[in-house]
Design a protein around this motif. Structure first.
Motif, PDB file in Angstrom:
ATOM      1  N   ARG A  56     -58.881  14.673 -92.849  1.00 18.27           N
ATOM      2  CA  ARG A  56     -59.479  13.204 -93.573  1.00 18.27           C
ATOM      3  C   ARG A  56     -58.351  12.575 -93.159  1.00 18.27           C
ATOM      4  O   ARG A  56     -58.992  11.299 -93.005  1.00 18.27           O
ATOM      5  CB  ARG A  56     -60.029  14.057 -94.696  1.00 18.27           C
ATOM      6  CG  ARG A  56     -60.956  12.688 -94.776  1.00 18.27           C
ATOM      7  CD  ARG A  56     -61.920  13.282 -96.236  1.00 18.27           C
ATOM      8  NE  ARG A  56     -63.041  14.180 -96.247  1.00 18.27           N
ATOM      9  CZ  ARG A  56     -62.790  15.478 -96.545  1.00 18.27           C
ATOM     10  NH1 ARG A  56     -62.271  15.597 -96.832  1.00 18.27           N
ATOM     11  NH2 ARG A  56     -63.887  15.999 -96.411  1.00 18.27           N
ATOM     12  N   GLY A 103     -57.880  10.465 -90.263  1.00 20.01           N
ATOM     13  CA  GLY A 103     -58.890   9.926 -89.654  1.00 20.01           C
ATOM     14  C   GLY A 103     -59.493  10.583 -89.169  1.00 20.01           C
ATOM     15  O   GLY A 103     -60.826   9.766 -88.393  1.00 20.01           O
ATOM     16  N   LYS A 110     -63.208  12.834 -88.319  1.00 23.26           N
ATOM     17  CA  LYS A 110     -64.585  12.539 -88.847  1.00 23.26           C
ATOM     18  C   LYS A 110     -64.946  14.180 -89.173  1.00 23.26           C
ATOM     19  O   LYS A 110     -65.480  14.574 -88.447  1.00 23.26           O
ATOM     20  CB  LYS A 110     -65.373  11.792 -87.956  1.00 23.26           C
ATOM     21  CG  LYS A 110     -65.212  10.621 -87.960  1.00 23.26           C
ATOM     22  CD  LYS A 110     -65.655   9.606 -86.516  1.00 23.26           C
ATOM     23  CE  LYS A 110     -66.456   7.962 -86.425  1.00 23.26           C
ATOM     24  NZ  LYS A 110     -66.673   7.733 -86.192  1.00 23.26           N
ATOM     25  N   ASN A 140     -66.975  15.457 -91.354  1.00 21.24           N
ATOM     26  CA  ASN A 140     -68.432  15.582 -92.012  1.00 21.24           C
ATOM     27  C   ASN A 140     -69.398  15.813 -90.141  1.00 21.24           C
ATOM     28  O   ASN A 140     -69.490  16.745 -89.738  1.00 21.24           O
ATOM     29  CB  ASN A 140     -69.258  14.591 -92.294  1.00 21.24           C
ATOM     30  CG  ASN A 140     -68.376  15.133 -93.689  1.00 21.24           C
ATOM     31  OD1 ASN A 140     -68.389  15.669 -94.499  1.00 21.24           O
ATOM     32  ND2 ASN A 140     -68.829  13.318 -94.669  1.00 21.24           N
ATOM     33  N   LYS A 141     -68.444  14.836 -89.331  1.00 22.62           N
ATOM     34  CA  LYS A 141     -68.948  15.025 -87.732  1.00 22.62           C
ATOM     35  C   LYS A 141     -68.987  16.512 -87.548  1.00 22.62           C
ATOM     36  O   LYS A 141     -70.169  17.138 -86.318  1.00 22.62           O
ATOM     37  CB  LYS A 141     -68.567  13.525 -87.075  1.00 22.62           C
ATOM     38  CG  LYS A 141     -68.927  14.109 -85.315  1.00 22.62           C
ATOM     39  CD  LYS A 141     -68.124  12.867 -84.901  1.00 22.62           C
ATOM     40  CE  LYS A 141     -68.345  13.192 -83.639  1.00 22.62           C
ATOM     41  NZ  LYS A 141     -67.496  11.635 -82.571  1.00 22.62           N
ATOM     42  N   TYR A 142     -67.367  16.730 -87.499  1.00 25.01           N
ATOM     43  CA  TYR A 142     -66.920  17.630 -87.103  1.00 25.01           C
ATOM     44  C   TYR A 142     -67.439  19.505 -87.509  1.00 25.01           C
ATOM     45  O   TYR A 142     -67.587  20.418 -86.604  1.00 25.01           O
ATOM     46  CB  TYR A 142     -65.831  18.175 -86.327  1.00 25.01           C
ATOM     47  CG  TYR A 142     -65.458  17.294 -85.524  1.00 25.01           C
ATOM     48  CD1 TYR A 142     -65.283  17.036 -83.997  1.00 25.01           C
ATOM     49  CD2 TYR A 142     -64.619  15.933 -85.704  1.00 25.01           C
ATOM     50  CE1 TYR A 142     -64.928  16.474 -83.684  1.00 25.01           C
ATOM     51  CE2 TYR A 142     -63.973  14.796 -85.024  1.00 25.01           C
ATOM     52  CZ  TYR A 142     -64.627  16.035 -83.489  1.00 25.01           C
ATOM     53  OH  TYR A 142     -63.576  14.154 -83.231  1.00 25.01           O
TER      54      TYR A 142
END
Length: 322
Positions: free
Chosen positions: A210, A213, A215, A217-219
């Motif tokens: 995190r 940089g 993402k 939550n997206k992955y």
């Protein structure tokens, strides 16, 4: 500088380390040899074909489980999703054209997985709780939509899928070919694709990922969606093989998938695991069931053996880390 295999095996300790590191492959080889010794029908084409057919469905959801576990998560919903999506596919294949039925079933699986992904990634719900809830809901919906009874394929599209699932190409069952293609795709993704590398990085150290940089939550959301899509693929295969969709399908498959991933050497803490080792784990579970069936051992003792092997695999992981 990396040591060669010859250098690694130059001492007794080197042999021990090599065996522990590659224990999944050695266990698989030992089981194959043992199977051949105790039964003269093990290496027959009929038995090997049945073995591959039996492991293909669980194998596909095991790949989805691996991707989730690599992030440090867990997906308890896949077995129930197989049941719901098998019923869904049976309804769709009897209603619309086959290609749309396949696409719609996989899309629904992706959507169901996305629900778990959303709860885990964006609502910070524990993966165990989120997927346990989805497991209960999916199984219940399967019984509701099917009214508790199997739905048989009764169209040309359903007959085509049944023929495909029960036939072979070059001696290899078609559904096993689908499974192997998924394994190869997962191998390439985890080793050479950015998405796969980021998934492993997240599992190794989510906070560092995190801060870098990524993402996260997206992955994390996507891995559960992919697991759902693979559960849909397994549901299509299982329903096609039996020519029906039943709400009783996929019982305890989530546990077998977790077992296969763990036996394959993946860490439940995330960040460690490969598709090829998960394939070995799936085949080991299949071999155990096959051996016990050839010996006419009832199904209940088979669960005891599987449980013992899971404990053994986890202890090997701890020993290897030490």
């Amino acid at each position: 500088m990396a040591l060669t295999i010859q250098q690694q095996l130059s001492s007794p300790r080197g042999w021990l380390n090599f065996l522990i590191k590659h224990n999944t492959i050695f266990i698989f080889i030992l089981l194959v040899v043992f199977s051949a010794l105790i039964s003269d029908v093990f290496f027959t084409s009929v038995n090997l074909s049945n073995l591959l057919k039996q492991v293909s469905g669980i194998g596909i959801i095991s790949i989805g489980m691996l991707i989730v576990i690599l992030t440090g998560g867990i997906d308890l919903s896949v077995g129930s999703m197989v049941a719901l999506l098998a019923v869904t596919f049976a309804i769709l294949v009897n209603t619309i054209v086959l290609p749309l039925a396949i696409i719609a079933t996989i899309a629904i699986g992706f959507g169901l997985g996305s629900i778990a992904g959303y709860l885990v990634a964006f609502q910070k719900m524990a993966p165990f709780i989120a997927t346990l809830a989805l497991m209960t809901i999916a199984r219940g919906l399967g019984f509701i939509y099917s009214k508790g009874s199997p739905i048989t394929f009764d169209t040309a599209g359903g007959l085509f899928m049944s023929n495909f699932a029960n036939n072979a190409t070059l001696g290899i069952p078609n559904i096993a070919i689908v499974f192997f293609i998924i394994v190869i795709a997962a191998m390439v993704m985890l080793k050479y694709n950015v998405f796969g590398r980021l998934v492993i990085a997240m599992g190794s150290n989510e906070e560092a990922a995190r801060l870098s940089g990524i993402k996260v939550n997206k992955y994390k959301f996507l891995v559960y969606a992919i697991s759902g899509a693979l559960a849909a693929t397994a549901a299509i295969i299982v329903a096609s093989r039996t020519n029906l969709g039943s709400p009783n399908m996929g019982m305890a498959w989530e546990l077998d998938a977790i077992a296969a991933v763990v036996i394959g050497g993946a860490s439940l803490n995330g960040g460690k695991g490969t598709a090829i080792n998960t394939l070995m784990g799936v085949l080991i579970l299949g071999l155990i069931s096959n051996i016990l069936n050839l010996l006419n051992v009832p199904s209940y003792p088979q669960q005891v053996v599987k449980g013992a092997i899971i404990v053994f695999a986890v202890l090997l992981q701890r020993f290897e880390s030490k």
